[in-house]
Design a protein around this motif. Structure first.
Motif, PDB file in Angstrom:
ATOM      1  N   LYS A 353       5.027  -5.029   0.702  1.00 39.43           N
ATOM      2  CA  LYS A 353       4.350  -5.714  -0.401  1.00 39.43           C
ATOM      3  C   LYS A 353       5.290  -6.002  -1.571  1.00 39.43           C
ATOM      4  O   LYS A 353       5.021  -6.894  -2.381  1.00 39.43           O
ATOM      5  N   ASP A 354       6.387  -5.228  -1.677  1.00 38.66           N
ATOM      6  CA  ASP A 354       7.328  -5.446  -2.782  1.00 38.66           C
ATOM      7  C   ASP A 354       8.486  -6.351  -2.392  1.00 38.66           C
ATOM      8  O   ASP A 354       9.406  -6.551  -3.189  1.00 38.66           O
ATOM      9  N   ASN A 355       8.466  -6.867  -1.175  1.00 39.93           N
ATOM     10  CA  ASN A 355       9.538  -7.753  -0.707  1.00 39.93           C
ATOM     11  C   ASN A 355       8.913  -9.107  -0.409  1.00 39.93           C
ATOM     12  O   ASN A 355       8.444  -9.373   0.689  1.00 39.93           O
TER      13      ASN A 355
END
Length: 805
Positions: A353-355
């Motif tokens: 989700k953070d990439n």
């Protein structure tokens, strides 16, 4: 014509002993023997004609090598469709004459009739694109091949043939129908549609252009936008971010290879024959009926690493295209990962989700698989179930699938729920450790070597049961009407409502497909005894009762049941090492040692949901001698949603009607007796009373958790407790109860179970959440007071004392 027949006869004699069919679909195949039968193939191929000739004789069907005289027309028993060569609006070609002569003969003589039987012959599974020389030998399409290649492919693939028969088309009723204008073009069009559908079902879309697919993913607009955002956010260069996107694509994408799939099929066939006594498959006809028309997404339960290998093997064996499988990146291990990738696995990170760039590449790759019609498989539970229960569906892959479908909803998507039932899983030892509270261990290549040493041990049978497919279009139309009207975006407004409901619906359909086996039946019974020991004859009577109730209860799904007699099932379970049989002067006993009992909970939990309707009623009579229908309905109504949401089965549409049917089934088996006012349990000294107790025992843990949760909530005024505090306090109470009871059952105090209960209570309107605080009214207290009637006084006293600590 004579030279053609002579050449056909000579080639047939040369190939007759070499050809062998791996699969004939459907089999047995019935035809009207009184009518002339002409077999039709999609394209001219002498080898296909020879193969069908051989098959017609093997199956005792009308001879495909026979010539038919219909009026003035002499027609072969097997011929190809005319090729599509258009000239001034007419179909032309050397093979157009047979079909046209047939129709002309029937038009000229009203007494003549014939039936056409479309047959698709597959020489291995490759669709025949650019695979290189050796891969080319496995290819199926010979439309552009030379004689040498055809000869080589016959040698390589001649003993690995598949034949798929279509429904016979009787021509006379069509010709006589005044509303139907029957022409060669119309018949050919119908047959071509059939051949395309079968080809799509068996071979799927073209997979040869792997590099083209990868390049298309990286060049797509969503990925280009993610690259631009990454350049701005990281102060990087477009070239560098593009290389990163290409690296992600290579990390994710499968590289399915038909020769590797065939190799894996042969390898797995030998493995299953060594490992299992048999692989039973049920319900696949519903999938075959829609394959080739819809994009299929297989969503099996996840019980073992064997699941995806087993399902791919079954689909290949049954003449369906194996799916592209979403696998955790942890399985992309040396050697094993490369083999899985060639077999259709594509890999994803556990969280991304953070990439943003990785997420864009993965979403685009999945979208292109689905949009092109490739079958896909993923596990909605996320990981393997260490407890044997259906885990809460994870939203990630479901949300990505819905977004992909909303982006391009031209072709419908059908989810195919699959339940895999094992009599013994390879991971038994690791599951035993984790059921006792051990930490989950990360997979490594060494795990494969540890598993291999168990291959010579007995593992019983395995059942693959396919549930009712779910049309995504139909689901969205019902769940979120007007979803097509939302503007296309990465996250449409209806997504947050549709994803949880879709997950719950699929989980229930997976569980609906569950099958019963000897191990699960013995586990259901033996674990309901106080000391995991029971008389052998009582055990046999009870598991026989469980099977009869499943078979006869109105409104209950007729799941697959084990073959044989209860005594055979007990012997089989003992041979697998799950129980011990002890001789005793007054009769044989069956017992489970502590480690056996712990492991049996996994197998019981596989099918626990199938007996909740029966178990809840039986549990109510355990501590109450008699009930009227109204009193029992009032007492049990609040429990249905809690049980249904925890164990993922559909609550009864009409609880009162289902309750009445359950009471009648228990009465018919002699467990209850009818009175003037309702129903009464049998006297305690009768065996039927013991059966009622065993039937109700599996429901007790869920009801105890619900009681602890409500009692803990009611200790505080409305609006004082947070959800997190209540969950943790309830978990601690449940853990304390197991310790006081002398049990080693970590699953009993799993915090997620209490979270699910609170969600259910909120959905049912018993609770509301405001500013993270829990609010309730007096109806909750009244329900909790009524529920005390379900428990015996000793247990009730223990629960009350626990909640006051």
């Amino acid at each position: 014509m004579g030279l053609q027949r002579l050449w056909h006869r000579l080639a047939s004699r040369l190939l007759d002993r070499w050809l062998a069919f791996r699969l004939v679909e459907p089999e047995p195949f019935q035809l009207d023997a009184t009518l002339p039968t002409l077999y039709v193939i999609a394209r001219p191929a002498l080898t296909d004609e020879i193969a069908i000739d051989r098959l017609s004789r093997d199956l005792d069907l009308p001879d495909a090598g026979q010539w038919h005289q219909l009026g003035h027309a002499s027609l072969p028993g097997c011929f190809a469709l005319p090729r599509l060569r258009l000239s001034r609006g007419a179909i032309q070609g050397q093979h157009s004459a047979h079909l046209q002569h047939l129709l002309d003969a029937l038009e000229a003589d009203a007494t003549l009739d014939a039936q056409l039987v479309p047959v698709s012959v597959f020489w291995s599974r490759a669709p025949g694109k650019d695979f290189g020389f050796w891969k080319m030998l496995a290819a199926d399409d010979w439309a552009w091949s030379g004689r040498l290649r055809r000869l080589l492919s016959v040698i390589v693939n001649g003993r690995h043939l598949e034949a798929h028969f279509g429904e016979p088309i009787r021509l006379r009723p069509l010709i006589d129908d005044p509303e139907v204008t029957l022409t060669q073009r119309k018949v050919a069009r119908v047959l071509r549609v059939h051949f395309r559908r079968i080809r799509a079902r068996v071979l799927g879309p073209d997979i040869s252009h792997h590099r083209t697919l990868m390049r298309g993913v990286v060049d797509s607009r969503p990925v280009r936008e993610a690259i631009r955002e990454a350049v701005e956010a990281d102060r990087s260069t477009p070239a560098r971010e593009r290389r990163r996107a290409e690296r992600y694509a290579r990390e994710i994408a499968s590289n399915m290879s038909y020769p590797v799939m065939r190799f894996l099929y042969e390898l797995l066939k030998r493995l299953w024959n060594r490992l299992y006594e048999g692989v039973d498959v049920y319900g696949l006809d519903a999938v075959k009926a829609i394959a080739g028309e819809r994009t299929l997404i297989y969503v099996p339960c996840h019980r073992s690493h064997i699941d995806y290998l087993l399902l791919s093997y079954v689909l290949y064996r049954e003449g369906l295209m194996p799916p592209h499988i979403a696998a955790g990146r942890n399985l992309d291990m040396p050697v094993i990962g490369a083999l899985l990738r060639r077999g259709g696995a594509f890999f994803l990170r556990r969280s991304f989700k953070d990439n943003r760039l990785y997420a864009a590449v993965f979403n685009e790759y999945l979208h292109r698989l689905i949009a092109r019609g490739h079958p896909v498989e993923y596990f909605i539970e996320g990981g393997r179930s260490r407890t044997g229960r259906m885990l809460s569906p994870r939203p990630g892959m479901l949300a990505m699938t819905l977004r992909s479908f909303a982006r391009d909803a031209i072709r419908d998507v059908a989810f195919v729920p699959v339940h895999v039932g094992y009599e013994r899983v390879l991971e038994s030892n690791s599951y035993l450790r984790e059921l006792r509270g051990g930490q989950k261990k990360k997979e490594s290549p060494l795990d494969l070597l540890r598993v291999l040493k168990h291959l010579r041990e007995p593992h019983g049978r395995v059942t693959v049961s396919v549930g009712e497919p779910l049309s995504l279009t139909d689901f969205l139309n019902e769940a979120v009407p007007g979803w097509q009207n939302d503007p296309v975006s990465a996250r449409p407004e209806w997504l947050h409502r549709a994803v949880p409901l879709l997950g719950k619906t699929l989980a229930r359909r997976i569980n609906d497909a569950a099958s019963l086996n000897a191990v699960s039946l013995v586990a259901m019974t033996l674990l309901a005894t106080p000391h995991h020991t029971i008389e052998s004859d009582l055990l046999a009577h009870h598991i026989g009762l469980l099977v009869r109730l499943q078979r006869n209860l109105p409104g209950s799904r007729h799941c697959q049941l084990p073959a044989g007699e209860p005594a055979d099932w007990i012997e089989h379970v003992a041979s697998l090492g799950f129980v011990t049989r002890q001789s005793q002067a007054l009769g044989e006993l069956v017992t489970a040692r502590p480690e056996q009992a712990t492991l049996l909970t996994w197998y019981r939990n596989n099918v626990l949901h199938l007996f909740m309707h029966l178990g809840l009623v039986a549990f109510a009579f355990r501590n109450n001698a008699a009930f009227t229908l109204d009193d029992l309905d009032t007492l049990l109504s609040p429990a249905w949603p809690l049980l249904a949401n925890e164990l993922y089965f559909a609550p009864p549409a009409d609880p009162r009607e289902r309750l009445s049917a359950t009471l009648s089934a228990l009465t018919e088996e002699g467990l209850l007796q009818v009175t003037d006012n309702g129903w009464r349990r049998q006297p305690g000294h009768l065996e039927s009373s013991e059966h009622l107790r065993l039937l109700g025992q599996p429901v007790q843990p869920t009801l105890e958790r619900a009681y602890l949760l409500l009692a803990s909530l009611l200790r505080y005024p409305s609006g004082e407790l947070t959800q997190e505090a209540l969950e943790e306090h309830s978990r601690q109470l449940a853990e304390r109860l197991t310790l006081l009871s002398g049990l080693n059952a970590p699953e009993f105090f799993d915090k997620r179970l209490f979270s699910g209960m609170l969600e259910t209570l909120e959905e049912q309107g018993w609770l509301r959440v405001e500013n993270e605080r829990l609010f309730y009214d007096d109806s909750v207290r009244q329900t909790q007071m009524r529920s005390r009637a379900l428990f015996d006084p000793e247990l009730r006293h223990r629960l009350v004392r626990l909640t006051r600590q």
